[in-house]
Scaffold this motif. Structure first.
Motif, PDB file in Angstrom:
ATOM      1  N   THR A   1       3.118   3.636  -3.708  1.00 24.49           N
ATOM      2  CA  THR A   1       2.776   4.853  -4.683  1.00 24.49           C
ATOM      3  C   THR A   1       3.478   6.003  -3.976  1.00 24.49           C
ATOM      4  O   THR A   1       3.375   7.109  -4.310  1.00 24.49           O
ATOM      5  N   GLU A   2       4.381   6.013  -2.616  1.00 23.95           N
ATOM      6  CA  GLU A   2       5.077   7.016  -2.414  1.00 23.95           C
ATOM      7  C   GLU A   2       5.942   7.605  -3.366  1.00 23.95           C
ATOM      8  O   GLU A   2       6.480   6.686  -4.128  1.00 23.95           O
ATOM      9  N   ASN A   3       6.110   8.799  -3.422  1.00 21.77           N
ATOM     10  CA  ASN A   3       6.575   9.690  -4.335  1.00 21.77           C
ATOM     11  C   ASN A   3       8.153   9.605  -4.319  1.00 21.77           C
ATOM     12  O   ASN A   3       9.189  10.098  -4.890  1.00 21.77           O
TER      13      ASN A   3
ATOM     14  N   LYS B   1       0.885  -1.210  -0.046  1.00 21.22           N
ATOM     15  CA  LYS B   1       0.025  -0.016   0.025  1.00 21.22           C
ATOM     16  C   LYS B   1       0.834   1.166  -0.237  1.00 21.22           C
ATOM     17  O   LYS B   1       0.238   2.307  -0.023  1.00 21.22           O
TER      18      LYS B   1
END
Length: 177
Positions: free
Chosen positions: A28-30, A25
């Motif tokens: 998707t961190e940038n 989860k």
């Protein structure tokens, strides 16, 4: 230059997978830094609390098949942003191991007998690890707990050694191309 060594986190389990290293989860961190608080968040291990047990640790010593499961660079990145540049295990999932070296980090493979001795001798103590790479080409993992100290040889050769010397794939590529 990365510092290879420091306080040890013993994880007494085989088959710790990439979803346990960094839950999907968070993929998707940038930034790598955004992964930091979630390292080992989903790891279920008796007596282990990722919120208190990871802080300050620089080396993980574990069992077999570390980094199995989905292939993702996020798993070594989550270790890296937490200052953990060394994992010692009997063996690693192939892609995870290569991702560690691509990031300029050490995935050190040890025989089962040495891993057993590390757990038996040091797991219940505040243990420091020093990675020793000698000019004669020999390498060892040195564990220290108070006045107790033991060394375990390992091999680092060829392309993996070059990746460590250049701090990962990007440094290696910059030096060659």
């Amino acid at each position: 230059m990365k510092q290879f060594g420091g306080a040890v986190l013993f994880l007494d389990r085989s088959d710790i997978n990439t979803d346990e290293i960094i839950p999907a989860k968070y993929l998707t961190e940038n930034t790598k830094q955004a992964l930091k608080p979630y390292l080992l968040e989903d790891l279920k291990l008796e007596g282990f609390n990722p919120k208190t047990d990871v802080a300050g640790k620089k080396v993980i010593i574990t069992r077999e098949n570390f980094g199995c499961g989905s292939s993702r660079e996020h798993a070594p990145w989550a270790l890296e942003v937490n200052g953990i540049y060394v994992v010692v295990a009997t063996n690693f999932a192939r892609i995870f191991r290569q991702n560690m070296y691509n990031c300029g980090m050490l995935a050190i493979e040890m025989d089962k007998k040495s891993i057993e001795d590390m757990f038996r001798t040091f797991a219940d103590k505040d243990t420091e690890c020093k990675i020793v790479i000698n000019d004669d080409g020999t390498q060892k993992v040195k564990l220290i707990a108070g006045s107790l100290s033991k060394s375990y040889p390992f091999k680092l050769e060829g392309f993996e050694k070059a990746l460590i010397e250049k701090e990962g794939w990007i440094g290696y590529a910059d030096s060659k191309y």
